[in-house]
Write a protein that holds these residues in place. Sequence first.
Motif, short mmCIF file in Angstrom:
data_model
loop_
_atom_site.label_atom_id
_atom_site.label_comp_id
_atom_site.label_asym_id
_atom_site.label_seq_id
_atom_site.Cartn_x
_atom_site.Cartn_y
_atom_site.Cartn_z
N LEU A 114 0.81 -1.12 -0.05
CA LEU A 114 0.07 0.09 0.26
C LEU A 114 0.84 1.37 -0.06
O LEU A 114 0.55 2.31 -0.66
CB LEU A 114 -0.98 -0.16 1.16
N ALA A 115 1.89 1.23 0.85
CA ALA A 115 2.96 2.33 0.58
C ALA A 115 3.46 2.59 -0.89
O ALA A 115 3.55 3.91 -1.14
CB ALA A 115 4.12 1.93 1.45
N VAL A 116 3.77 1.52 -1.59
CA VAL A 116 3.98 1.80 -2.94
C VAL A 116 2.95 2.70 -3.56
O VAL A 116 3.25 3.62 -4.69
CB VAL A 116 4.10 0.31 -3.55
N TYR A 117 1.62 2.38 -3.55
CA TYR A 117 0.84 3.13 -4.25
C TYR A 117 0.69 4.61 -3.71
O TYR A 117 0.48 5.47 -4.34
CB TYR A 117 -0.86 2.58 -3.85
N LEU A 118 0.79 4.80 -2.34
CA LEU A 118 1.04 6.07 -1.80
C LEU A 118 1.96 6.85 -2.35
O LEU A 118 2.17 8.10 -2.45
CB LEU A 118 0.97 6.12 -0.54
N ALA A 119 3.02 6.04 -2.71
CA ALA A 119 4.48 6.89 -3.12
C ALA A 119 4.29 7.27 -4.71
O ALA A 119 4.91 8.25 -5.07
CB ALA A 119 5.53 5.82 -2.94
N GLY A 206 6.67 3.47 -19.68
CA GLY A 206 6.98 4.48 -18.74
C GLY A 206 6.33 4.18 -17.05
O GLY A 206 6.18 5.19 -16.51
N ALA A 207 6.29 2.89 -16.79
CA ALA A 207 5.61 2.33 -15.22
C ALA A 207 6.84 2.28 -14.56
O ALA A 207 8.02 2.13 -15.18
CB ALA A 207 4.95 1.12 -15.47
N VAL A 208 6.45 2.34 -13.40
CA VAL A 208 7.10 2.07 -12.15
C VAL A 208 7.22 0.53 -12.02
O VAL A 208 5.90 -0.06 -11.78
CB VAL A 208 7.01 2.76 -10.90
N LEU A 209 8.26 -0.37 -12.18
CA LEU A 209 8.35 -1.66 -12.00
C LEU A 209 8.47 -2.00 -10.54
O LEU A 209 9.38 -1.66 -9.96
CB LEU A 209 9.21 -2.52 -12.82
N VAL A 210 7.34 -2.62 -9.86
CA VAL A 210 7.64 -3.44 -8.27
C VAL A 210 7.54 -4.88 -8.30
O VAL A 210 6.59 -5.27 -8.97
CB VAL A 210 6.49 -2.85 -7.62
N ALA A 232 14.13 -3.97 -11.02
CA ALA A 232 12.90 -3.44 -10.60
C ALA A 232 13.51 -1.80 -9.92
O ALA A 232 14.38 -1.69 -9.27
CB ALA A 232 12.63 -4.16 -9.38
N ASP A 233 12.26 -1.03 -10.08
CA ASP A 233 12.36 0.22 -9.33
C ASP A 233 12.53 -0.10 -7.84
O ASP A 233 13.00 0.81 -7.03
CB ASP A 233 11.48 1.35 -9.86
N VAL A 234 11.49 -0.80 -7.42
CA VAL A 234 11.03 -0.75 -6.14
C VAL A 234 10.83 -2.38 -6.02
O VAL A 234 10.47 -3.23 -6.71
CB VAL A 234 9.68 -0.19 -5.73
N HIS A 257 14.11 6.98 -5.61
CA HIS A 257 12.74 6.61 -4.98
C HIS A 257 12.74 6.60 -3.35
O HIS A 257 11.52 6.21 -2.66
CB HIS A 257 12.15 5.38 -5.39
N ALA A 258 13.93 6.84 -2.89
CA ALA A 258 14.10 6.38 -1.23
C ALA A 258 13.17 7.49 -0.64
O ALA A 258 12.48 7.06 0.16
CB ALA A 258 15.41 6.80 -0.86
N ARG A 259 13.14 8.78 -1.07
CA ARG A 259 12.37 9.67 -0.26
C ARG A 259 11.02 9.50 -0.11
O ARG A 259 10.16 9.63 0.66
CB ARG A 259 12.91 11.14 -0.51
N ALA A 260 10.42 9.05 -1.60
CA ALA A 260 9.08 8.84 -1.76
C ALA A 260 8.54 7.55 -0.90
O ALA A 260 7.38 7.51 -0.16
CB ALA A 260 8.75 8.70 -3.09
N ILE A 261 9.28 6.70 -0.93
CA ILE A 261 8.96 5.46 -0.26
C ILE A 261 9.01 5.28 1.44
O ILE A 261 7.89 5.46 2.04
CB ILE A 261 9.99 4.24 -0.51
#
Length: 432
Positions: A114-119, A206-210, A232-234, A257-261
């Motif tokens: 869920l944190a990934v979505y928020l980020a 152009g997507a973030v890969l998790v 992977a980005d995350v 991506h550290a700050r956003a996570i």
Amino acid sequence: MRQTREDPVTTSENRRPALTATDPELAALVTAEERLQADTLRLIPSENYVSAAVLEASGTVLQNKYSEGYPGKRYYEGQQIIDQVETVAVERATSLFGMDHANVQPYSGSPANLAVYLAFLQPGDTVLGMSLPMGGHLTHGWGVSATGTWFRGVQYGVRRDTGRIDLDEVRDLALAERPKVIFCGGTAVPREIDFAGFAEIAEETGAVLVADIAHIAGLIAGGAHPSPAPYADVVSTTTHKTLRGPRGAMLLSRAEHARAIDRAVFPGLQGGPHNQTTAAIAVALKEAATPGFSAYAHQVVANARALGEELASRGFDLVSGGTDNHLLLIDLTGKDVPGKIAAKALDRAGIVVNYNAVPYDPRKPFDPSGIRIGTPALTSRGIPASEMGTVAEWIDRVVVAARTGDETVVEKVRAEVRTLMDAYPAPGLPVG
């Protein structure tokens, strides 16, 4: 000499004197659970045994601390030691998995996702993930989850003929739907995940890969499964399952991506971390960096493959035809036994599995056609591949008995299971 159930050293009063004195009812239940875990063959892929060291770390005075924030940036004083504990866990996580950044605070796997979505997303944005009935996870955008309620979930599946993910389908969906996040990984995926292939699709769209590696984190740490780190980005993972840590989670990411996570985890979704869990994660990560753990990870895969071959030789239908990891998904349609009935009969026989939907399952989720089994816990007990024939024979006998209603067979298998478990005591348990 190995302890037995009759040995007074193993009594609840000696192991947990304070709990026994304060709440004997709860103490008795914990003791009963210890015996159950010792006596049964645990084949649920998401379960394992933690070491005594991880168990001890989980029950320390670190429980007493509130530590909102991150090392060096807390909202409470008195964090001199806690900062060091979390820093050790973070450093071990980034080193073990080869990622720039790690957040070890998520309480569990679902909040981590869920944190990934928020980020990275706003409500209503599109996310592409594996369909739950095909082996994906609720938090990859499935409708009954908050992630499918607040966001637009699009799902890919597996091919009917192979039971494997079709990356051409994933690419076509990604190009058509333009998701902001693509999830790869799941809860019932018995084959290696092509992280490189998913990365190409994410880059093209152009997507973030998790990469959700909750099930296979220990295999990756031990070198028994390819790593998502270069692609992977995350990376999202729980810290138990094959990693053999406490019930917790981590998010690893590239530096950008550290700050956003971090902001998504705290203050976005939760307050103070569970410091005793952070300490236990650190211990598990140290254990996972050893040669012994690497041998364990490879043995998990060897045991799963051997078990799959033995089951296939007895006429069991394995989704995708087998496994590359720790997990086997079995369609029992050909055995004329629903998954739920089989799972409950196996449980009575001391073989713990979970009933599970299979791809394109015509039955309802709460009464599906299949069962899901795995080898992490039995491998932690030191049970070798040479015993997988015995395990497959037990499963076969009990499934037949479940169809015919022969409880005598179930009782016989239960006794045989207990004998084998006595020969391979579980780590971290004070009973044999």
